[in-house]
Design an enzyme around this catalytic site. Sequence first.
Site, PDB file in Angstrom:
ATOM      1  N   GLU A   1     -37.908 -30.034   0.712  1.00  0.00           N
ATOM      2  CA  GLU A   1     -38.286 -30.824  -0.462  1.00  0.00           C
ATOM      3  C   GLU A   1     -38.905 -32.143  -0.025  1.00  0.00           C
ATOM      4  O   GLU A   1     -38.567 -32.661   1.035  1.00  0.00           O
ATOM      5  CB  GLU A   1     -37.030 -31.126  -1.312  1.00  0.00           C
TER       6      GLU A   1
ATOM      7  N   ASP B   1     -34.540 -37.115  -5.930  1.00  0.00           N
ATOM      8  CA  ASP B   1     -34.542 -38.267  -6.837  1.00  0.00           C
ATOM      9  C   ASP B   1     -33.347 -38.132  -7.803  1.00  0.00           C
ATOM     10  O   ASP B   1     -32.214 -38.326  -7.378  1.00  0.00           O
ATOM     11  CB  ASP B   1     -35.899 -38.302  -7.558  1.00  0.00           C
TER      12      ASP B   1
ATOM     13  N   PHE C   1     -40.944 -46.337  -7.063  1.00  0.00           N
ATOM     14  CA  PHE C   1     -41.806 -45.171  -7.225  1.00  0.00           C
ATOM     15  C   PHE C   1     -42.839 -45.151  -6.108  1.00  0.00           C
ATOM     16  O   PHE C   1     -43.614 -46.081  -5.945  1.00  0.00           O
ATOM     17  CB  PHE C   1     -42.484 -45.170  -8.591  1.00  0.00           C
TER      18      PHE C   1
ATOM     19  N   ASP D   1     -47.175 -37.739  -5.792  1.00  0.00           N
ATOM     20  CA  ASP D   1     -48.263 -38.160  -6.669  1.00  0.00           C
ATOM     21  C   ASP D   1     -47.838 -39.177  -7.714  1.00  0.00           C
ATOM     22  O   ASP D   1     -46.660 -39.319  -8.026  1.00  0.00           O
ATOM     23  CB  ASP D   1     -48.805 -36.938  -7.427  1.00  0.00           C
TER      24      ASP D   1
ATOM     25  N   ARG E   1     -51.662 -37.758  -3.565  1.00  0.00           N
ATOM     26  CA  ARG E   1     -50.920 -36.825  -2.714  1.00  0.00           C
ATOM     27  C   ARG E   1     -51.505 -36.791  -1.302  1.00  0.00           C
ATOM     28  O   ARG E   1     -50.812 -36.507  -0.333  1.00  0.00           O
ATOM     29  CB  ARG E   1     -50.970 -35.400  -3.286  1.00  0.00           C
TER      30      ARG E   1
HETATM   31  P1  IMP Z   1     -35.835 -35.038  -9.156  1.00  0.00           P
HETATM   32  O1  IMP Z   1     -35.744 -36.189 -10.090  1.00  0.00           O
HETATM   33  O2  IMP Z   1     -34.893 -35.185  -7.990  1.00  0.00           O
HETATM   34  O3  IMP Z   1     -35.645 -33.741  -9.872  1.00  0.00           O
HETATM   35  O4  IMP Z   1     -37.294 -35.058  -8.570  1.00  0.00           O
HETATM   36  C1  IMP Z   1     -38.294 -34.443  -9.333  1.00  0.00           C
HETATM   37  C2  IMP Z   1     -39.650 -34.634  -8.798  1.00  0.00           C
HETATM   38  O5  IMP Z   1     -40.081 -35.901  -9.237  1.00  0.00           O
HETATM   39  C3  IMP Z   1     -39.854 -34.656  -7.297  1.00  0.00           C
HETATM   40  O6  IMP Z   1     -39.957 -33.385  -6.719  1.00  0.00           O
HETATM   41  C4  IMP Z   1     -41.172 -35.388  -7.242  1.00  0.00           C
HETATM   42  O7  IMP Z   1     -42.238 -34.516  -7.492  1.00  0.00           O
HETATM   43  C5  IMP Z   1     -41.038 -36.374  -8.377  1.00  0.00           C
HETATM   44  N1  IMP Z   1     -40.655 -37.713  -7.906  1.00  0.00           N
HETATM   45  C6  IMP Z   1     -39.442 -38.280  -7.872  1.00  0.00           C
HETATM   46  N2  IMP Z   1     -39.504 -39.538  -7.376  1.00  0.00           N
HETATM   47  C7  IMP Z   1     -40.812 -39.737  -7.096  1.00  0.00           C
HETATM   48  C8  IMP Z   1     -41.543 -40.855  -6.561  1.00  0.00           C
HETATM   49  O8  IMP Z   1     -41.016 -41.916  -6.197  1.00  0.00           O
HETATM   50  N3  IMP Z   1     -42.884 -40.678  -6.446  1.00  0.00           N
HETATM   51  C9  IMP Z   1     -43.526 -39.532  -6.801  1.00  0.00           C
HETATM   52  N4  IMP Z   1     -42.896 -38.479  -7.297  1.00  0.00           N
HETATM   53  C10 IMP Z   1     -41.548 -38.582  -7.450  1.00  0.00           C
HETATM   54 MG    MG Z   2     -44.531 -35.040  -9.035  1.00  0.00          MG
END
Ligand code: IMP
Ligand code: MG
Length: 182
Positions: free
Chosen positions: A99, A103, A154, A161, A167
């Site tokens: 992964e 997040d 972020f 992205d 990306r």
């Molecule tokens: P989750 O919140 O752990 O489910 O992460 C979901 C998705 O959000 C990740 O796979 C990324 O694609 C995107 N994401 C989370 N944090 C960031 C960030 O800081 N920058 C860009 N994409 C993010």
């Molecule tokens: Mg994303």
Amino acid sequence: MENMDKDIQQVLLTEEQIRSKVEELGKILTEEYADKNPVVVGVLKGVVVFFADMVREMDFPCQIDFMWISSYAGSNSAEMKMVKDVSANLEGRHVVILEDIFDTGNSLDFTYHHLLSKEPASLKICTFLDKPERRKPGVRVQADYTGYVIPNEFVVGYGLDYDEKYRNLPYIGVLKREVYEK
Ligand code: IMP
Ligand code: MG
């Protein structure tokens, strides 16, 4: 990368820092999986750049596969939809999920339990970035291998992205506010 550099407020991880961490993770996975012929599963799309670098640091035979998931209503939704499932039969196989970023944990929670239902011999998670401050309370899944723990910012680049852009930036950086507010 002049055209994109100007949108970056701060470089969080340089190409050199990324390279050395990928090498380190590659060595660890090589020790763990040398004789296991695992299936390495990437979660699209954010993982593509890390995935391509990682598999070239893995000195063992392995199969690669991909899952493509996205959240229903923006990245804050806990409800995930699967755009594409893995193609390989994972039953009895050693599986390692790659992964880009851990997040809230919604994506990894969904991915982990989905793949676990396919009855692999083992299932582990390797994430390049981790933002532990953002984790949702209900998420119990944990990463077995982590590249860098980063602050709650972020970030873009190295596969990540903002609005499907950045990306292809070779480093990881924090976007300028004005880019969001445009
Ligand atoms: P989750 O919140 O752990 O489910 O992460 C979901 C998705 O959000 C990740 O796979 C990324 O694609 C995107 N994401 C989370 N944090 C960031 C960030 O800081 N920058 C860009 N994409 C993010
Ligand atoms: Mg994303």
